[in-house]
Write a protein that holds these residues in place. Structure first.
Motif, PDB file in Angstrom:
ATOM      1  N   THR B 333       0.833  -1.210   0.000  1.00 35.06           N
ATOM      2  CA  THR B 333       0.000   0.000   0.000  1.00 35.06           C
ATOM      3  C   THR B 333       0.863   1.253   0.000  1.00 35.06           C
ATOM      4  O   THR B 333       1.837   1.354   0.741  1.00 35.06           O
ATOM      5  CB  THR B 333      -0.923   0.036   1.233  1.00 35.06           C
ATOM      6  N   SER B 372      -4.348  -2.714  -5.555  1.00 40.85           N
ATOM      7  CA  SER B 372      -5.110  -1.769  -6.368  1.00 40.85           C
ATOM      8  C   SER B 372      -6.590  -1.796  -5.998  1.00 40.85           C
ATOM      9  O   SER B 372      -7.038  -2.655  -5.241  1.00 40.85           O
ATOM     10  CB  SER B 372      -4.942  -2.119  -7.856  1.00 40.85           C
ATOM     11  N   ASP B 373      -7.339  -0.854  -6.568  1.00 43.56           N
ATOM     12  CA  ASP B 373      -8.798  -0.831  -6.457  1.00 43.56           C
ATOM     13  C   ASP B 373      -9.257  -0.805  -4.990  1.00 43.56           C
ATOM     14  O   ASP B 373     -10.044  -1.640  -4.550  1.00 43.56           O
ATOM     15  CB  ASP B 373      -9.391  -2.044  -7.180  1.00 43.56           C
TER      16      ASP B 373
END
Lengths: 193, 438
Positions: B333, B372-373
């Motif tokens: 992250t 992601s996302d």
């Protein structure tokens, strides 16, 4: 109670000279079972009528008196109360011991060195606004920072235990609800050996 | 439920076009991102015709109401009212439900029951075609009577979605109470819906971080024995509590590695926390991380080959991934101004749930396994400690700080639109959700 809810992170030290003058005694063996967060313990009269409410269902984490209360009270009578603050505060997510905390810990060290028949359990607590996992690690870091401070000033390792409570428990004087400095603390609980 | 009803008009329109799509077999729907097209579901009440011993409850009515509650809470279905209460026949009468627009009918009837056990027939019907698309017969001990409904709901959910249901599962948690000002904590176990809670520990020692194995056979937790935290593994259904020998330090954050007997956990000592792997049976212990800083909250991928964890080695908490042997550690992250914590790997392996600590406080969310996302689930108070449903379509989590009260355990779908309080105890923390019970 209100008067000792601390405005700064070092609660008890900041409470002012009048409150500081009160004797704070933390013989956990005798008194922990009647303690509430934020409550100052009154000195237990050595030969008083009501030496300790030891019968109030102490849990396993409260050291059990191994000797009869009367014996402990007699030993206790020879050791004056530890009169300083027991709890220090930290900055957010930090385990750094600042100057004010050092003054508090120095008082504890002097007392521990004067009375070698005692030991100390350092309880680490954590900010409430962090993950449950990190809270435990942070609490251990804070307790360990105090331990290192004690070791550096000559307290024998065998007299020191640390325990991390994370955010599972509130240190005395902390309140739920996420106030700015809530529960960023380490507390020294001094007990007879 | 309320939300589903407000969408009724849309649903009726969708229902009209849903028939042909199901011609090739069980209807598959994907509501991972929300309630795209809830299916109109009928669960008729089929009375057994006599009451449970010593009570006024007809087991057929009880089980039908549990099935409705189970399936109605998923977001996959919209429940039709069940005005009728029939005695059991050999097969359901689909015609009146067809008139109401039902697409699927789940039919359960009590075949036999006595004071010890109950046998339940559960079948799944396509209302338009009149086809019975499958059925099972379930026998449970009478004290576990609710499990008959949960297993029926699991069967129906799999028929509809192809995914395992999460109904016949359990949640391990910490039940917190207060005894005259002294905090007391116990490891407890409840059904996924909060029912049937029972304590596994007696409150003599403070406990924290319970973890239930995916097969719902073991529960690990941390117990403070005379101020020394220890890792304890309990075999459910036995009186066996094993204290696992570990290197010196304070253990925390245990979790089970799927498809193995091992646990992973964090161990704090001298101000440093690292991640370890331990086999409680052989006693073998392996250290997986050794970097300065706090490495905590390890969670293994479903195949057991990867471990996601939380570390502040960069200066603030972020998520990292490594291979199961500790190699190939890499950061997952990278979001400005936010910390990431408490990761949990989905049972499908495709996603990771987490806690984000940012300007809006603590919120849980879900991301792809590559980081992601990122999607945040709306919350209140401080949300933390997410864990996955076996279906990969729902999360359990801990909600703290609501009005300064004790923590609660909640369940949500991945859209966050369907959030339900699960725990009934005064204080309930650290949920860990199992897969299907044995």
């Amino acid at each position: 109670m209100k008067g000792i809810m601390e405005p700064s992170k070092h609660g008890r030290a900041a409470a002012g000279p009048i409150v500081r003058g009160l004797v704070v005694m933390l013989f956990a063996v005798l008194a922990a079972s009647c303690q509430r967060p934020g409550q100052r313990l009154k000195p237990v009269p050595p030969h008083g009528d009501n030496p300790a409410p030891a019968g109030r269902s102490p849990e396993a984490y409260i050291p059990q008196p191994s000797a009869p209360i009367s014996t402990l009270a007699a030993v206790q009578a020879e050791i004056p109360a530890f009169a300083g603050p027991d709890t220090i505060g930290f900055d957010r997510y930090s385990d750094r011991i600042d100057a004010e905390a050092q003054r508090i810990l120095d008082e504890q060290v002097a007392w521990l060195q004067r009375y070698p028949a005692t030991r100390v359990t350092i309880e680490g607590y954590s900010d409430l606004d962090t993950s449950s996992h990190f809270a435990f690690a942070l609490a251990e870091r804070r307790a360990n920072a105090v331990r290192r401070y004690f070791l550096a000033r000559g307290v024998q390792p065998s007299r020191i235990q640390t325990v991390a409570w994370g955010r599972d428990r509130l240190a005395p004087g902390s309140a739920p609800g996420g106030s700015a400095n809530s529960n960023r603390k380490a507390r020294s609980v001094i007990a007879l050996r | 439920m309320k939300r589903m009803l407000t969408n009724g008009l849309v649903l009726m329109l969708l229902a009209a076009g849903a028939g042909p799509a199901r011609a090739d077999g069980p209807l598959r729907v994907d509501i991972t991102d929300g309630e795209n097209a809830p299916i109109l579901l009928a669960v008729p009440t089929v009375r057994a015709g006599r009451m449970l011993a010593g009570g006024t409850t007809d087991p057929g009515e009880l089980l039908a109401s549990i099935i409705r509650s189970d399936l109605g809470g998923t977001g996959v279905y919209r429940l039709l009212d069940s005005p009728r209460s029939d005695l059991a026949g050999d097969a359901p009468d689909l015609a009146p439900w067809r008139e109401q627009g039902a697409q699927v009918l789940v039919w359960g009837r009590v075949l036999t029951f006595d004071q010890a056990a109950l046998t339940y027939e559960c079948s799944y019907h396509d209302v338009f075609s009149g086809q019975r698309e499958g059925g099972i017969v379930i026998t449970v001990a009478l004290r576990d009577v609710r499990r008959a409904a949960h297993r029926c709901a699991d069967f129906a959910f799999r028929q509809t979605t192809g995914d395992p249901g999460y109904f016949d599962t359990q949640i391990a948690y910490v039940r917190r109470s207060n005894a005259g000002g002294t905090p007391v904590s116990r490891v407890a176990l409840m059904d996924f819906d909060g029912a049937m809670s029972r304590d596994l520990s007696n409150g003599q020692m403070p406990v924290t971080f319970p973890a239930i194995s995916p097969d719902a056979r073991r529960v690990a937790f941390i117990a403070y024995n005379a101020n020394q935290p220890q890792l304890v593994v309990h075999q459910l259904g036995t009186a066996q509590f094993q204290t696992v020998a570990l290197p010196a330090g304070e253990p925390f954050s245990p979790s089970f590695v799927p498809n193995s007997r091992d646990l992973i956990l964090a161990l704090a000592r001298d101000g440093d926390s690292d991640i370890f792997r331990v086999n409680p049976e052989s006693g073998e212990v392996r250290q997986l991380t050794a970097s300065p800083g706090s490495d905590v909250a390890p969670a293994a991928s479903p195949e057991g080959s990867q471990i996601v964890f939380e570390s502040d080695r960069s200066g603030q908490q972020q998520l990292y991934v490594m291979d199961a042997d500790g190699s190939n550690q890499r950061r997952l992250t990278f979001v400005e101004g936010a910390r990431f914590a408490s990761p949990a790997w989905s049972p499908k392996g495709d996603r990771i749930a987490f806690t984000r600590i940012g300007r809006d406080g603590m919120r849980i969310g879900v991301m792809q396994r590559d980081g992601s996302d990122i999607r945040i689930i709306p919350g209140s108070g401080q949300d933390d400690h997410p864990g996955w449903a076996a279906s990969g379509r729902a999360l359990v989590f801990m909600r703290s700080g609501v009005a300064g009260g004790e923590p609660e355990i909640w369940r949500t779908d991945l859209s966050g639109r369907r959030q339900v309080k699960v725990s009934m105890a005064e204080g309930a923390a650290y949920p860990s959700w199992s897969g299907a019970r044995p």
